[in-house]
Design a protein around this motif. Structure first.
Motif, PDB file in Angstrom:
ATOM      1  N   ALA A 374       0.850  -1.154   0.000  1.00 56.80           N
ATOM      2  CA  ALA A 374       0.000   0.000   0.000  1.00 56.80           C
ATOM      3  C   ALA A 374       0.882   1.198   0.000  1.00 56.80           C
ATOM      4  N   PHE A 375       1.798   1.043  -1.269  1.00 51.33           N
ATOM      5  CA  PHE A 375       2.947   1.870  -1.529  1.00 51.33           C
ATOM      6  C   PHE A 375       2.749   3.340  -1.186  1.00 51.33           C
ATOM      7  N   ASN A 376       1.568   3.926  -1.506  1.00 57.35           N
ATOM      8  CA  ASN A 376       1.374   5.358  -1.295  1.00 57.35           C
ATOM      9  C   ASN A 376       1.221   5.742   0.163  1.00 57.35           C
ATOM     10  N   ASN A 377       1.139   4.767   1.051  1.00 48.80           N
ATOM     11  CA  ASN A 377       1.070   5.063   2.476  1.00 48.80           C
ATOM     12  C   ASN A 377       2.227   4.409   3.232  1.00 48.80           C
ATOM     13  N   ASP A 378       3.309   4.146   2.519  1.00 49.02           N
ATOM     14  CA  ASP A 378       4.502   3.568   3.129  1.00 49.02           C
ATOM     15  C   ASP A 378       5.292   4.684   3.807  1.00 49.02           C
ATOM     16  N   PRO A 379       5.447   4.635   5.133  1.00 47.68           N
ATOM     17  CA  PRO A 379       6.167   5.710   5.825  1.00 47.68           C
ATOM     18  C   PRO A 379       7.628   5.833   5.410  1.00 47.68           C
ATOM     19  N   ALA A 380       8.200   4.775   4.841  1.00 45.94           N
ATOM     20  CA  ALA A 380       9.576   4.877   4.363  1.00 45.94           C
ATOM     21  C   ALA A 380       9.667   5.791   3.142  1.00 45.94           C
ATOM     22  N   ILE A 381       8.563   5.933   2.408  1.00 44.01           N
ATOM     23  CA  ILE A 381       8.526   6.784   1.222  1.00 44.01           C
ATOM     24  C   ILE A 381       7.896   8.140   1.542  1.00 44.01           C
ATOM     25  N   TYR A 382       6.792   8.103   2.288  1.00 41.53           N
ATOM     26  CA  TYR A 382       6.069   9.317   2.660  1.00 41.53           C
ATOM     27  C   TYR A 382       5.983   9.381   4.189  1.00 41.53           C
ATOM     28  N   PRO A 383       6.920  10.059   4.866  1.00 39.42           N
ATOM     29  CA  PRO A 383       6.885  10.137   6.328  1.00 39.42           C
ATOM     30  C   PRO A 383       5.540  10.676   6.821  1.00 39.42           C
ATOM     31  N   ASN A 384       5.056  10.102   7.930  1.00 36.11           N
ATOM     32  CA  ASN A 384       3.741  10.468   8.478  1.00 36.11           C
ATOM     33  C   ASN A 384       2.675  10.433   7.376  1.00 36.11           C
ATOM     34  N   PRO A 385       2.447   9.267   6.790  1.00 37.93           N
ATOM     35  CA  PRO A 385       1.605   9.184   5.594  1.00 37.93           C
ATOM     36  C   PRO A 385       0.159   9.598   5.802  1.00 37.93           C
ATOM     37  N   ARG A 386      -0.363   9.510   7.035  1.00 37.97           N
ATOM     38  CA  ARG A 386      -1.769   9.863   7.243  1.00 37.97           C
ATOM     39  C   ARG A 386      -1.961  11.346   7.503  1.00 37.97           C
ATOM     40  N   GLU A 387      -0.875  12.119   7.469  1.00 34.56           N
ATOM     41  CA  GLU A 387      -0.985  13.567   7.521  1.00 34.56           C
ATOM     42  C   GLU A 387      -1.020  14.116   6.098  1.00 34.56           C
ATOM     43  N   LEU A 388      -1.760  15.206   5.933  1.00 40.37           N
ATOM     44  CA  LEU A 388      -1.826  15.855   4.629  1.00 40.37           C
ATOM     45  C   LEU A 388      -0.712  16.889   4.561  1.00 40.37           C
ATOM     46  N   ARG A 389       0.293  16.615   3.753  1.00 41.18           N
ATOM     47  CA  ARG A 389       1.454  17.494   3.652  1.00 41.18           C
ATOM     48  C   ARG A 389       1.750  17.789   2.177  1.00 41.18           C
ATOM     49  N   PRO A 390       1.077  18.758   1.582  1.00 42.23           N
ATOM     50  CA  PRO A 390       1.385  19.102   0.188  1.00 42.23           C
ATOM     51  C   PRO A 390       2.837  19.500  -0.006  1.00 42.23           C
ATOM     52  N   GLU A 391       3.468  20.020   1.065  1.00 47.36           N
ATOM     53  CA  GLU A 391       4.853  20.467   0.961  1.00 47.36           C
ATOM     54  C   GLU A 391       5.803  19.338   0.546  1.00 47.36           C
ATOM     55  N   ARG A 392       5.403  18.093   0.772  1.00 52.97           N
ATOM     56  CA  ARG A 392       6.305  16.984   0.414  1.00 52.97           C
ATOM     57  C   ARG A 392       6.552  16.941  -1.099  1.00 52.97           C
ATOM     58  N   PHE A 393       5.624  17.517  -1.883  1.00 50.94           N
ATOM     59  CA  PHE A 393       5.801  17.529  -3.337  1.00 50.94           C
ATOM     60  C   PHE A 393       6.410  18.839  -3.832  1.00 50.94           C
ATOM     61  N   LEU A 394       6.692  19.758  -2.896  1.00 53.56           N
ATOM     62  CA  LEU A 394       7.288  21.038  -3.266  1.00 53.56           C
ATOM     63  C   LEU A 394       8.732  21.152  -2.817  1.00 53.56           C
ATOM     64  N   SER A 395       9.199  20.161  -2.068  1.00 49.63           N
ATOM     65  CA  SER A 395      10.561  20.193  -1.543  1.00 49.63           C
ATOM     66  C   SER A 395      11.552  19.750  -2.618  1.00 49.63           C
ATOM     67  N   GLU A 396      12.833  19.890  -2.292  1.00 49.69           N
ATOM     68  CA  GLU A 396      13.896  19.426  -3.192  1.00 49.69           C
ATOM     69  C   GLU A 396      14.746  18.374  -2.476  1.00 49.69           C
ATOM     70  N   PRO A 397      14.802  17.133  -2.912  1.00 56.09           N
ATOM     71  CA  PRO A 397      14.025  16.610  -4.039  1.00 56.09           C
ATOM     72  C   PRO A 397      12.578  16.337  -3.623  1.00 56.09           C
ATOM     73  N   ALA A 398      11.677  16.420  -4.567  1.00 58.34           N
ATOM     74  CA  ALA A 398      10.261  16.197  -4.283  1.00 58.34           C
ATOM     75  C   ALA A 398       9.991  14.717  -4.039  1.00 58.34           C
ATOM     76  N   ALA A 399       8.914  14.461  -3.302  1.00 58.21           N
ATOM     77  CA  ALA A 399       8.502  13.076  -3.055  1.00 58.21           C
ATOM     78  C   ALA A 399       8.106  12.399  -4.368  1.00 58.21           C
ATOM     79  N   LEU A 400       8.112  11.073  -4.363  1.00 56.23           N
ATOM     80  CA  LEU A 400       7.746  10.311  -5.551  1.00 56.23           C
ATOM     81  C   LEU A 400       6.299  10.584  -5.946  1.00 56.23           C
ATOM     82  N   GLU A 401       6.035  10.562  -7.248  1.00 59.78           N
ATOM     83  CA  GLU A 401       4.695  10.833  -7.763  1.00 59.78           C
ATOM     84  C   GLU A 401       3.736   9.710  -7.362  1.00 59.78           C
ATOM     85  N   PRO A 402       2.677  10.004  -6.592  1.00 60.09           N
ATOM     86  CA  PRO A 402       1.737   8.949  -6.195  1.00 60.09           C
ATOM     87  C   PRO A 402       0.930   8.403  -7.364  1.00 60.09           C
ATOM     88  N   GLY A 403       0.714   9.245  -8.389  1.00 61.07           N
ATOM     89  CA  GLY A 403      -0.043   8.776  -9.541  1.00 61.07           C
ATOM     90  C   GLY A 403       0.640   7.654 -10.295  1.00 61.07           C
TER      91      GLY A 403
END
Length: 501
Positions: A374-403
């Protein structure tokens, strides 16, 4: 004299023994099975969220595991990199579909593109879809239709905000019916095509859940007559067959009728028919587009409304970005997407936070493969996955594309992804531009929403309440003025009734 019942039972036992004990390559680890039935009792129980059940395998057995039920083996992948290695980079071996006896032989779902093996027929479906909506240039031709439906969604919410969940489903169905068939949904009430279309999507999800139907593990059961105890699945299959037949045929009949009358609109079906595409390819690829487009956007937008209540600061940051870009209250368009990075990041978070198909649709391996083990909620990829953090896609380097996960892998990736993402962006942007989303209040107290996802191949949230109010009188006037300039047309339900009974 041996009865048919005894013959079927004997065939079942023989088939299970042969499948269980024939030579197999080394399988990934998993729970130890029992004689004959294997891991039958290790499957998810009724009412369990299947993805959470299989996620436990990651801690117990590692990133890849397996269970064998009545001689058939299921491989469970719980690692994003491993999934890309198998399903993307080595998709030539792993792009077919499991043959589900209930879905294919009994319930009528075998003609749909998602049910096809990796064959020339599947490629014909994908070429047809890609030709009309699979590139940025071709998908952009429908931006005007998507903007229109997003604004009509805002209009419906303005006039009946308590029904925002229903409006969400109507809007998702309306845009894909318009894009696919050139069919217009009526301004109010339940459209006679949206309901059976949504029923078809729900029943496909019911038919395709791995392990849900015993006949998928014991194919000989398909010969058991409906009147026998335990054969209720035969009756259910007949209901499925009626559902998919009506939905696949009726809207295509509508579009063909409009072409004959010279009244057809720009849409997927009319474009392909005018190009001379085989009608069966058109019919079944169009039906698949509705399932892939409507339910995906519906579930993702359900999650959006929920997280806007849970994380109000995110909502306010997005609205501030829109106010700064658009100056005066303005309804956003598809061309504003690149200029609204924070809103676009919310779109990505909404896609990540709750994928409509948390387990994905199962693949079948055509050749044995040896891999490192349930790759898109893996904390190793997206820390604190159940929090809504749009900033994770605006950082450098940006988080992996969930789509890249939510829309499938390799040769099975959703060919309508571009239109789906544009629709999601427009609905989210219009909602944030016009409305404030708040938790409901009872007796002066805010009520925390219930965050519960239904089990099944396609997952939705249990019904929840929210308060949606215009951000200001000026924002409300935007929708009022839009409706005056572009009044709702009558829906096409009467024409549909004329051409398909």
């Amino acid at each position: 004299m041996v009865s048919i019942v005894h013959l079927v039972i004997f065939t079942i036992i023989l088939a299970v023994i042969l499948r269980t004990y024939r030579n197999k390559p080394n399988l990934p680890p998993g729970p130890k099975g029992k004689f004959l039935i294997g891991n039958l009792f290790d499957l998810p129980s009724a009412g369990t969220q299947e993805w959470q059940h299989w996620l436990k395998h990651k801690d117990l057995y590692g990133p890849i595991s397996s269970v064998t039920v009545l001689g058939q083996t299921l491989i469970i992948l719980n690692d994003r990199d491993l999934a890309f290695q198998l399903l993307e980079k080595n998709s030539v071996k792993h792009s077919s579909r499991p043959y589900l006896v209930f879905a294919h032989d009994l319930a009528g779902w075998g003609n749909l593109p998602p049910s096809q093996d990796n064959t020339p027929l599947l490629q014909s479906y994908r070429r047809a879809i890609t030709r009309v909506i699979g590139t940025r240039e071709s998908a952009a031709k429908f931006n005007g239709l998507l903007e229109l439906e997003a604004r009509r969604f805002a209009y419906r919410v303005l006039h009946a905000p308590e029904k925002f969940i229903d409006h969400n489903r109507t809007a998702s169905g309306a845009f894909i019916l318009n894009v696919t068939y050139g069919y217009h949904v009526g301004p109010s009430g339940e459209d006679p095509l949206v309901r059976p279309a949504n029923l078809a999507v729900w029943r496909f999800a019911e038919a395709a859940v791995p392990g849900a139907w015993l006949v998928d593990f014991i194919p000989a059961l398909k010969y058991v007559p409906e009147w026998m105890p335990g054969a209720n699945f035969q009756r259910v299959a007949k209901e499925h067959l009626r559902t998919i037949t009506r939905f696949a045929e009726s809207p295509v009949a509508f579009t063909k009728s409009q072409i004959d009358r010279g009244k057809d609109r720009l849409c997927f079906v009319s474009t392909l028919l005018r190009q001379g595409e085989d009608e069966e390819i058109v019919k079944w690829s169009a039906a698949a587009m509705y399932g892939g487009g409507s339910d995906t956007t519906t579930a993702i937008l359900e999650g959006f409304f929920l997280v806007m209540m849970l994380f109000p600061d995110v909502q306010h940051k997005a609205q501030a970005e829109m106010d700064e870009l658009l100056s005066n209250p303005t309804l956003p368009s598809a061309t504003d997407r690149e200029s609204l990075p924070y809103v676009n990041a919310i779109v990505k978070e909404a896609i990540r936070w709750h994928p409509v198909a948390p387990m994905g649709i199962p693949h079948k391996t055509d050749e044995d493969d040896m891999i490192n083990g349930a790759f898109n909620n893996d904390p190793a990829i997206y820390p604190n996955p159940r929090e809504l953090r749009p900033e994770r896609f605006l950082s450098e380097p940006a988080a992996l594309e969930p789509g890249d996960v939510s829309f499938g892998f390799g040769r099975r990736i959703c060919p309508g992804r571009l239109i789906a993402e544009t629709s999601i962006f427009l609905t989210i942007a219009h909602t944030l531009a016009v409305f404030e989303i708040k938790k409901p209040i009872v007796n002066g107290q805010e009520i925390e929403p219930n965050v519960y996802c239904t089990p099944g191949l396609l997952s939705h949230f249990d019904p929840f309440h929210a308060i949606l109010t215009p951000r200001s009188q000026q924002h409300e006037q935007l929708i009022v003025d839009f409706e005056k300039e572009f009044p709702f047309e009558m829906g096409d339900s009467e024409v549909l009734a004329e051409v398909y009974h």
